[in-house]
Design an enzyme around this catalytic site. Sequence first.
Site, PDB file in Angstrom:
ATOM      1  N   ALA A   1       0.865  -1.176   0.000  1.00  0.00           N
ATOM      2  CA  ALA A   1       0.000   0.000   0.000  1.00  0.00           C
ATOM      3  C   ALA A   1       0.906   1.233   0.000  1.00  0.00           C
ATOM      4  O   ALA A   1       2.068   1.181   0.403  1.00  0.00           O
ATOM      5  CB  ALA A   1      -0.897  -0.032   1.231  1.00  0.00           C
TER       6      ALA A   1
ATOM      7  N   GLY B   1       0.723  -5.004   1.057  1.00  0.00           N
ATOM      8  CA  GLY B   1      -0.506  -5.124   0.264  1.00  0.00           C
ATOM      9  C   GLY B   1      -0.269  -5.744  -1.098  1.00  0.00           C
ATOM     10  O   GLY B   1      -1.173  -6.344  -1.677  1.00  0.00           O
TER      11      GLY B   1
ATOM     12  N   GLU C   1      -0.443  -9.352  -0.450  1.00  0.00           N
ATOM     13  CA  GLU C   1      -1.844  -9.697  -0.166  1.00  0.00           C
ATOM     14  C   GLU C   1      -2.672  -9.717  -1.453  1.00  0.00           C
ATOM     15  O   GLU C   1      -3.577 -10.536  -1.601  1.00  0.00           O
ATOM     16  CB  GLU C   1      -2.419  -8.697   0.842  1.00  0.00           C
ATOM     17  CG  GLU C   1      -1.752  -8.850   2.210  1.00  0.00           C
ATOM     18  CD  GLU C   1      -2.068  -7.692   3.135  1.00  0.00           C
ATOM     19  OE1 GLU C   1      -1.671  -6.554   2.819  1.00  0.00           O
ATOM     20  OE2 GLU C   1      -2.719  -7.914   4.160  1.00  0.00           O
TER      21      GLU C   1
ATOM     22  N   GLU D   1       5.045  -5.016   7.188  1.00  0.00           N
ATOM     23  CA  GLU D   1       4.302  -3.971   7.903  1.00  0.00           C
ATOM     24  C   GLU D   1       4.819  -3.755   9.317  1.00  0.00           C
ATOM     25  O   GLU D   1       4.748  -2.644   9.848  1.00  0.00           O
ATOM     26  CB  GLU D   1       2.811  -4.324   7.950  1.00  0.00           C
ATOM     27  CG  GLU D   1       2.082  -4.152   6.626  1.00  0.00           C
ATOM     28  CD  GLU D   1       2.069  -5.392   5.756  1.00  0.00           C
ATOM     29  OE1 GLU D   1       2.902  -6.306   5.970  1.00  0.00           O
ATOM     30  OE2 GLU D   1       1.220  -5.453   4.848  1.00  0.00           O
TER      31      GLU D   1
HETATM   32  N1  CAA Z   1       4.591   3.178  -0.785  1.00  0.00           N
HETATM   33  C1  CAA Z   1       5.007   4.340  -1.340  1.00  0.00           C
HETATM   34  N2  CAA Z   1       6.172   4.457  -2.001  1.00  0.00           N
HETATM   35  C2  CAA Z   1       6.955   3.371  -2.079  1.00  0.00           C
HETATM   36  C3  CAA Z   1       6.578   2.129  -1.537  1.00  0.00           C
HETATM   37  C4  CAA Z   1       5.338   2.063  -0.854  1.00  0.00           C
HETATM   38  N3  CAA Z   1       4.871   0.925  -0.324  1.00  0.00           N
HETATM   39  N4  CAA Z   1       7.567   1.239  -1.773  1.00  0.00           N
HETATM   40  C5  CAA Z   1       8.520   1.896  -2.476  1.00  0.00           C
HETATM   41  N5  CAA Z   1       8.149   3.169  -2.665  1.00  0.00           N
HETATM   42  C6  CAA Z   1       8.894   4.208  -3.371  1.00  0.00           C
HETATM   43  C7  CAA Z   1      10.098   4.675  -2.574  1.00  0.00           C
HETATM   44  O1  CAA Z   1       9.706   5.650  -1.614  1.00  0.00           O
HETATM   45  C8  CAA Z   1      10.965   5.241  -3.673  1.00  0.00           C
HETATM   46  O2  CAA Z   1      10.483   6.508  -4.024  1.00  0.00           O
HETATM   47  P1  CAA Z   1      11.549   7.728  -4.268  1.00  0.00           P
HETATM   48  O3  CAA Z   1      12.348   7.273  -5.460  1.00  0.00           O
HETATM   49  O4  CAA Z   1      10.658   8.883  -4.536  1.00  0.00           O
HETATM   50  O5  CAA Z   1      12.361   7.822  -3.026  1.00  0.00           O
HETATM   51  C9  CAA Z   1      10.685   4.322  -4.849  1.00  0.00           C
HETATM   52  O6  CAA Z   1       9.454   3.666  -4.544  1.00  0.00           O
HETATM   53  C10 CAA Z   1      11.755   3.254  -5.006  1.00  0.00           C
HETATM   54  O7  CAA Z   1      11.895   2.569  -3.765  1.00  0.00           O
HETATM   55  P2  CAA Z   1      13.322   2.363  -3.029  1.00  0.00           P
HETATM   56  O8  CAA Z   1      14.261   3.457  -3.387  1.00  0.00           O
HETATM   57  O9  CAA Z   1      13.038   2.129  -1.594  1.00  0.00           O
HETATM   58  O10 CAA Z   1      13.795   1.015  -3.763  1.00  0.00           O
HETATM   59  P3  CAA Z   1      14.778  -0.092  -3.183  1.00  0.00           P
HETATM   60  O11 CAA Z   1      15.046  -0.997  -4.325  1.00  0.00           O
HETATM   61  O12 CAA Z   1      15.908   0.501  -2.451  1.00  0.00           O
HETATM   62  O13 CAA Z   1      13.894  -0.889  -2.087  1.00  0.00           O
HETATM   63  C11 CAA Z   1      11.916  -1.997  -1.254  1.00  0.00           C
HETATM   64  C12 CAA Z   1      12.771  -1.635  -2.498  1.00  0.00           C
HETATM   65  C13 CAA Z   1      12.667  -2.967  -0.349  1.00  0.00           C
HETATM   66  C14 CAA Z   1      10.650  -2.683  -1.775  1.00  0.00           C
HETATM   67  C15 CAA Z   1      11.574  -0.708  -0.467  1.00  0.00           C
HETATM   68  O14 CAA Z   1      11.060   0.262  -1.381  1.00  0.00           O
HETATM   69  C16 CAA Z   1      10.530  -0.908   0.609  1.00  0.00           C
HETATM   70  O15 CAA Z   1      10.850  -1.424   1.664  1.00  0.00           O
HETATM   71  N6  CAA Z   1       9.279  -0.472   0.343  1.00  0.00           N
HETATM   72  C17 CAA Z   1       8.211  -0.524   1.319  1.00  0.00           C
HETATM   73  C18 CAA Z   1       7.686  -1.940   1.488  1.00  0.00           C
HETATM   74  C19 CAA Z   1       6.633  -1.964   2.556  1.00  0.00           C
HETATM   75  O16 CAA Z   1       6.852  -1.646   3.714  1.00  0.00           O
HETATM   76  N7  CAA Z   1       5.396  -2.364   2.184  1.00  0.00           N
HETATM   77  C20 CAA Z   1       4.272  -2.438   3.088  1.00  0.00           C
HETATM   78  C21 CAA Z   1       3.420  -1.196   2.959  1.00  0.00           C
HETATM   79  S1  CAA Z   1       2.111  -1.137   4.165  1.00  0.00           S
HETATM   80  C22 CAA Z   1       0.884  -2.126   3.538  1.00  0.00           C
HETATM   81  O17 CAA Z   1       1.002  -2.658   2.447  1.00  0.00           O
HETATM   82  C23 CAA Z   1      -0.330  -2.287   4.420  1.00  0.00           C
HETATM   83  C24 CAA Z   1      -1.314  -3.298   3.957  1.00  0.00           C
HETATM   84  O18 CAA Z   1      -1.291  -4.424   4.363  1.00  0.00           O
HETATM   85  C25 CAA Z   1      -2.395  -2.918   3.053  1.00  0.00           C
END
Ligand code: CAA
Length: 258
Positions: free
Chosen positions: A66, A109, A112, A132
């Site tokens: 998400a 998400g 999921e 998460e």
């Molecule tokens: N939401 C918003 N933006 C996101 C995102 C997310 N879930 N995941 C990645 N992005 C964005 C980053 O902020 C980044 O944007 P900028 O270039 O503007 O900084 C861009 O995507 C590229 O990401 P990274 O630079 O972080 O890429 P990476 O290769 O270094 O890392 C990753 C990849 C490990 C997937 C890392 O991006 C990450 O940990 N993302 C978040 C994953 C996460 O926590 N997901 C759970 C979300 S909560 C949820 O989903 C609740 C639910 O159950 C519904």
Amino acid sequence: MSDYQHVLVEREGAVGRVTLNRPQVLNALSPALVAELSDALRSLDADPAVGAAVLTGGDRVFAAGADIQDMAERGAVEQLLRDQTGRWAAVTAFAKPLVAAVNGYALGGGCELALMCDLIVAGDSARFGQPEINLGIIPGAGGTQRWPRTVGKYVAMEVMLLGTHISAQRAYQLGLVNRVVPAEVTVRVAMEIAAQLAAKAPLAARLAKESINRSLETSLSEGLAHERKSFYFLFASEDQKEGMRAFLEKRRPEFKGR
Ligand code: CAA
């Protein structure tokens, strides 16, 4: 097919394909994207020319969850009122077979969303996880329910309490995915499987899917009763007559979904 901004919708023969398309944020699932995805799936479900669909994020990433940018400053009441993850229900309401084609990250998400599909084809680069816990929340689109029902309690605990990522190979060993293929052919293989699914008897596919999903939510006796009714119901279909006659006449059946 439509002028969506966050998803691409295509059709090849009887197979629809929806591609999540926010590559700059790893297909983060914003409300706008989910609304378009839901709308696209409803259209494909209503289209009699479509027998099955593929949901993918393309060759690099499935979805990194998400949209954290969107959620970061939300309050509980706001979350409840806008029902963020309840709005994903169109995915599970999709009545035709839905195949996930997963390359790269399927996190939070995004994972999921894959687990809402009926079959999962994973590229060898795929990484499944529910990180998460690292954001101070828990999965909110089915993760705590679908993981244990699929892989058991202990792996689910590891994934959700430690935030461990599961590789494509391990996911295959755990029964979380149907196939592991080279990343460059993931979408193609998923499309081929979806084409095979679309060629089967549509009403039977629909009721088999419904019955299998019901098994995850009900007692054995209620599930068996539901299955039996669906089984008997299919004898009212032209496809049952066609399927059985074709078998006896040693020819290929021509199913019409009626
Ligand atoms: N939401 C918003 N933006 C996101 C995102 C997310 N879930 N995941 C990645 N992005 C964005 C980053 O902020 C980044 O944007 P900028 O270039 O503007 O900084 C861009 O995507 C590229 O990401 P990274 O630079 O972080 O890429 P990476 O290769 O270094 O890392 C990753 C990849 C490990 C997937 C890392 O991006 C990450 O940990 N993302 C978040 C994953 C996460 O926590 N997901 C759970 C979300 S909560 C949820 O989903 C609740 C639910 O159950 C519904």
